[in-house]
Design a protein around this motif. Sequence first.
Motif, PDB file in Angstrom:
ATOM      1  N   ARG A   1     -11.345   5.196   5.051  1.00 56.46           N
ATOM      2  CA  ARG A   1     -11.425   6.925   3.558  1.00 56.46           C
ATOM      3  C   ARG A   1     -12.414   6.805   2.347  1.00 56.46           C
ATOM      4  NH1 ARG A   1     -11.059  10.865   6.838  1.00 56.46           N
ATOM      5  NH2 ARG A   1     -10.214  12.321   5.302  1.00 56.46           N
TER       6      ARG A   1
ATOM      7  N   ASP B   1      -7.719   9.809  -2.467  1.00 55.02           N
ATOM      8  CA  ASP B   1      -9.013   8.923  -2.008  1.00 55.02           C
ATOM      9  C   ASP B   1      -9.881   8.680  -3.314  1.00 55.02           C
ATOM     10  OD1 ASP B   1      -8.645   9.250   0.559  1.00 55.02           O
ATOM     11  OD2 ASP B   1      -9.730  10.447   1.092  1.00 55.02           O
TER      12      ASP B   1
ATOM     13  N   ASP C   1      -6.290   3.348   7.844  1.00 54.09           N
ATOM     14  CA  ASP C   1      -6.654   4.861   7.321  1.00 54.09           C
ATOM     15  C   ASP C   1      -7.073   3.982   5.751  1.00 54.09           C
ATOM     16  OD1 ASP C   1      -5.937   5.708   9.312  1.00 54.09           O
ATOM     17  OD2 ASP C   1      -3.702   6.626   9.065  1.00 54.09           O
ATOM     18  N   HIS C   2      -6.586   3.714   4.736  1.00 52.93           N
ATOM     19  CA  HIS C   2      -7.047   3.347   3.026  1.00 52.93           C
ATOM     20  C   HIS C   2      -7.675   3.426   3.736  1.00 52.93           C
ATOM     21  CE1 HIS C   2      -3.728   4.458   0.486  1.00 52.93           C
ATOM     22  NE2 HIS C   2      -2.384   4.437   1.149  1.00 52.93           N
TER      23      HIS C   2
ATOM     24  N   TYR D   1      -0.620   6.543   2.965  1.00 51.33           N
ATOM     25  CA  TYR D   1      -2.138   6.978   2.831  1.00 51.33           C
ATOM     26  C   TYR D   1      -2.221   8.911   2.663  1.00 51.33           C
ATOM     27  CZ  TYR D   1      -6.196   9.847   3.341  1.00 51.33           C
ATOM     28  OH  TYR D   1      -7.971  10.236   3.196  1.00 51.33           O
ATOM     29  N   ASN D   2      -2.727   9.459   1.329  1.00 55.37           N
ATOM     30  CA  ASN D   2      -2.454  10.193   1.325  1.00 55.37           C
ATOM     31  C   ASN D   2      -4.216  10.999   0.893  1.00 55.37           C
ATOM     32  OD1 ASN D   2      -2.122  13.310   0.151  1.00 55.37           O
ATOM     33  ND2 ASN D   2      -0.282  12.603  -0.095  1.00 55.37           N
ATOM     34  N   GLN D   3      -4.595  12.186   1.023  1.00 52.51           N
ATOM     35  CA  GLN D   3      -5.990  12.336   1.104  1.00 52.51           C
ATOM     36  C   GLN D   3      -6.383  12.977  -0.611  1.00 52.51           C
ATOM     37  OE1 GLN D   3      -7.852  14.996   3.604  1.00 52.51           O
ATOM     38  NE2 GLN D   3      -9.604  14.848   2.898  1.00 52.51           N
TER      39      GLN D   3
ATOM     40  N   VAL E   1      -5.177  -0.581  -2.755  1.00 51.20           N
ATOM     41  CA  VAL E   1      -5.570  -0.056  -2.048  1.00 51.20           C
ATOM     42  C   VAL E   1      -7.069  -0.446  -2.348  1.00 51.20           C
ATOM     43  CG1 VAL E   1      -7.146   2.377  -1.465  1.00 51.20           C
ATOM     44  CG2 VAL E   1      -4.626   2.860  -1.025  1.00 51.20           C
TER      45      VAL E   1
ATOM     46  N   PRO F   1      -7.366   5.564  -6.141  1.00 49.04           N
ATOM     47  CA  PRO F   1      -6.922   4.569  -5.078  1.00 49.04           C
ATOM     48  C   PRO F   1      -5.884   3.713  -6.002  1.00 49.04           C
ATOM     49  CG  PRO F   1      -9.068   4.777  -5.050  1.00 49.04           C
ATOM     50  CD  PRO F   1      -9.805   5.505  -5.580  1.00 49.04           C
TER      51      PRO F   1
ATOM     52  N   ASN G   1      -1.757   2.363   8.168  1.00 50.93           N
ATOM     53  CA  ASN G   1      -2.141   3.128   7.031  1.00 50.93           C
ATOM     54  C   ASN G   1      -2.865   2.004   6.249  1.00 50.93           C
ATOM     55  OD1 ASN G   1      -0.927   4.213   4.369  1.00 50.93           O
ATOM     56  ND2 ASN G   1      -0.217   2.744   4.123  1.00 50.93           N
TER      57      ASN G   1
ATOM     58  N   LEU H   1       0.846  -1.491   0.197  1.00 49.55           N
ATOM     59  CA  LEU H   1       0.686   0.011   0.222  1.00 49.55           C
ATOM     60  C   LEU H   1       0.742   1.411  -0.392  1.00 49.55           C
ATOM     61  CD1 LEU H   1      -2.539  -1.203   2.397  1.00 49.55           C
ATOM     62  CD2 LEU H   1      -2.835  -0.595   0.690  1.00 49.55           C
TER      63      LEU H   1
END
Length: 183
Positions: A96, A52, A92-93, A47-49, A59, A55, A89, A44
Motif C-alpha cells: 500500500r 498510508d 498489506d503494509h 494496517y490502517n489505510q 513500515v 507510515p 499485516n 509493525l
Amino acid sequence: MQRYTIAVVVGSLRKDSFNRQLAGALAAIAPQDLSFTLVDIGDLPLYNQDDDNQPAPSVLRLKEAIKAADGLLFVTPEYNRSIPGVLKNAIDHASRPYGQSVWAGKPGAVVGISIGPSGTAMAQQHLRNILAYLDVPTMGQPEIFLQNKEGFFDGEGHFTPESKALLQGWMDRFAAWIKQHVK
C-alpha cells in the motif's frame, strides 16, 4: 560473481519458532551468491489505510528492505488453516498505498514447517494466492510441506544429513528461480 539479496519474511514472532529455525537452516545451505536478510515484522502497527500517507518508521523500514532485495523467501507457519495475521499485516503494509506495492516483480518462494503431518500446505496455498495478486512470481515446484519431528534439525538448529538431502534440491531450485527472474 553477482550476488543476490534475499529478503526473508518469517510469519512467526515466537523466539524459538520452527519456521525461524527453518529460515536459518535454509540460508546455511544456499549457494554462496545468495545472501539472506531477515526482515523484522513484529513491530509493525496494524494496517490502517488512514496511515498510508504517513507510515510508521517500522513500515518504512519494511518497504526499504523489500525494495533492496532481489528476491523473497516467505517462511510461514499455519494458523487455523491459513497464514498468521502478522504475516498478512506485513504484506498489506508493503503493498500500500494502492499502486505502490514494493512486492511487485520480486521473485519469491514459499516454504514452512509445522508439527502436523500436512506441514503448512493450506497456509502456503493461501499465501500463493495473495502473492499472485501482488505480482510476485512465485516458484511453483517443487512444493514442500515439512513436518518437524525428531531428527529434522540437529541440536544447533541446522539440518540433519537426511533433512539436508531433502532440502538441498529445493534450495538449488530456489536459487535458479531467483537468478532466472532478476533483471
